[in-house]
Design a protein around this motif. Structure first.
Motif, short mmCIF file in Angstrom:
data_model
loop_
_atom_site.label_atom_id
_atom_site.label_comp_id
_atom_site.label_asym_id
_atom_site.label_seq_id
_atom_site.Cartn_x
_atom_site.Cartn_y
_atom_site.Cartn_z
N ARG A 69 0.84 -1.20 0.00
CA ARG A 69 0.00 0.00 0.00
C ARG A 69 0.87 1.25 0.00
NH1 ARG A 69 -5.30 -0.08 -0.78
NH2 ARG A 69 -5.70 1.56 0.76
N ILE A 70 0.29 2.33 -0.51
CA ILE A 70 1.00 3.61 -0.59
C ILE A 70 0.74 4.43 0.68
CG2 ILE A 70 1.21 5.78 -1.88
CD1 ILE A 70 -0.04 4.23 -4.31
N ALA A 71 1.83 4.95 1.26
CA ALA A 71 1.70 5.83 2.43
C ALA A 71 1.79 7.30 2.06
CB ALA A 71 2.78 5.49 3.47
N GLU A 72 2.50 7.59 0.96
CA GLU A 72 2.75 8.98 0.53
C GLU A 72 3.31 8.91 -0.88
OE1 GLU A 72 5.63 12.76 1.77
OE2 GLU A 72 5.92 10.82 2.72
N LEU A 73 3.04 9.94 -1.71
CA LEU A 73 3.67 9.95 -3.02
C LEU A 73 3.91 11.35 -3.54
CD1 LEU A 73 1.46 9.58 -6.09
CD2 LEU A 73 0.37 9.21 -3.88
N ALA A 74 4.83 11.44 -4.48
CA ALA A 74 5.14 12.72 -5.14
C ALA A 74 5.27 12.49 -6.64
CB ALA A 74 6.44 13.30 -4.59
N VAL A 75 4.81 13.47 -7.40
CA VAL A 75 4.89 13.44 -8.87
C VAL A 75 5.56 14.74 -9.30
CG1 VAL A 75 3.57 13.25 -11.01
CG2 VAL A 75 2.69 12.20 -8.92
N ILE A 76 6.42 14.66 -10.31
CA ILE A 76 7.10 15.88 -10.78
C ILE A 76 7.16 15.91 -12.29
CG2 ILE A 76 9.44 14.90 -10.68
CD1 ILE A 76 10.32 17.68 -9.57
N ALA A 77 7.01 17.12 -12.84
CA ALA A 77 7.12 17.32 -14.28
C ALA A 77 7.63 18.73 -14.53
CB ALA A 77 5.76 17.11 -14.96
N ASP A 78 8.09 18.95 -15.76
CA ASP A 78 8.53 20.29 -16.17
C ASP A 78 7.32 21.01 -16.74
OD1 ASP A 78 9.72 22.53 -17.12
OD2 ASP A 78 10.96 21.52 -18.63
N VAL A 103 -0.67 13.55 -1.66
CA VAL A 103 -0.10 13.56 -3.01
C VAL A 103 0.60 14.91 -3.20
CG1 VAL A 103 -0.59 13.45 -5.49
CG2 VAL A 103 -1.98 12.11 -3.88
N THR A 104 1.91 14.88 -3.38
CA THR A 104 2.66 16.11 -3.65
C THR A 104 2.88 16.22 -5.15
OG1 THR A 104 3.77 15.99 -1.51
CG2 THR A 104 4.81 17.35 -3.20
N MET A 105 2.47 17.36 -5.72
CA MET A 105 2.61 17.60 -7.16
C MET A 105 3.62 18.71 -7.32
SD MET A 105 -1.51 17.52 -7.82
CE MET A 105 -1.74 18.75 -6.55
N ALA A 106 4.77 18.38 -7.92
CA ALA A 106 5.89 19.31 -7.96
C ALA A 106 6.27 19.66 -9.40
CB ALA A 106 7.09 18.69 -7.25
N THR A 107 6.97 20.79 -9.52
CA THR A 107 7.53 21.17 -10.82
C THR A 107 9.05 21.18 -10.72
OG1 THR A 107 7.69 23.54 -10.38
CG2 THR A 107 5.56 22.73 -11.17
N THR A 108 9.70 21.05 -11.86
CA THR A 108 11.16 21.05 -11.87
C THR A 108 11.72 22.42 -11.49
OG1 THR A 108 11.09 21.46 -14.24
CG2 THR A 108 11.39 19.17 -13.54
N PHE A 112 5.54 23.45 -5.60
CA PHE A 112 4.73 22.23 -5.41
C PHE A 112 3.42 22.56 -4.72
CE2 PHE A 112 7.03 22.53 -1.42
CZ PHE A 112 6.14 22.06 -0.47
N GLU A 113 2.46 21.68 -4.91
CA GLU A 113 1.17 21.76 -4.23
C GLU A 113 0.88 20.39 -3.67
OE1 GLU A 113 -1.80 23.03 -7.02
OE2 GLU A 113 -0.74 24.90 -7.47
N GLN A 114 0.03 20.36 -2.64
CA GLN A 114 -0.31 19.07 -2.04
C GLN A 114 -1.82 18.89 -1.96
OE1 GLN A 114 2.26 19.48 1.47
NE2 GLN A 114 3.43 17.73 0.70
N THR A 115 -2.25 17.67 -2.18
CA THR A 115 -3.65 17.31 -2.05
C THR A 115 -3.69 15.88 -1.49
OG1 THR A 115 -5.77 17.18 -3.22
CG2 THR A 115 -3.82 16.48 -4.45
N SER A 116 -4.85 15.27 -1.54
CA SER A 116 -4.95 13.89 -1.04
C SER A 116 -5.56 13.01 -2.11
CB SER A 116 -5.80 13.83 0.23
OG SER A 116 -7.15 14.12 -0.09
#
Ligand code: THU
Length: 134
Positions: A69-78, A103-108, A112-116
């Protein structure tokens, strides 16, 4: 909410992304409830719909490693703004993470922004709907 070390892992695996058709490289890193970090990047195919997203790759790596199971995740893109998981990935994440998982959504460029997971997919389809399935 706090910045997560998973952004660095997501950025590192993003370097391996295979995105010759879109030119849009994405990286995803997740921490499993077992405490391990698993990573995935998007892998595109010339038959475009066959490509897989970074999130799907990270989930596959988690399952292949024997975690559950997932406890935390991050995604990143340019991107000019943080990229949220696509619809299909929202369903995938919701099946392997509780609704309150961050869910952390980040940029290069460092924003970043966070949601669930629950906020990304309210009213999800799940196994409880399939009680009549054989
Ligand atoms: N992509 C991801 O890997 N994750 C997302 O959350 C959004 C989109 C990929 C799929 C495709 O390879 C490229 O980005 C453009 O859609």
């Amino acid at each position: 909410m706090a910045e997560t070390d998973l952004i660095k892992d997501a950025a590192a695996v993003r370097e391996n992304a295979h995105a010759p058709y879109s030119g849009f490289k994405v990286g995803c890193a997740l921490r499993s409830v077992e405490g391990h970090v698993h990573r995935g990047c998007n892998v595109e195919n010339v038959a475009y719909p066959e490509g897989t997203c970074a999130e799907a790759g990270a989930i596959a790596a988690m399952i292949a490693a024997g975690d559950t199971r997932i406890a935390e995740l991050a995604v990143i893109a340019d991107s000019p703004m943080p990229v949220p998981p696509c619809g299909g990935c929202r369903q995938k994440l919701a099946e392997f993470a509780d609704g309150d998982v961050i869910v952390t959504m980040a940029t290069t460029s460092g924003t970043f922004e966070q949601t669930s997971v629950g906020a990304l997919l309210p009213g999800q389809f799940n196994a409880a709907h399939m009680v009549k399935a054989p």
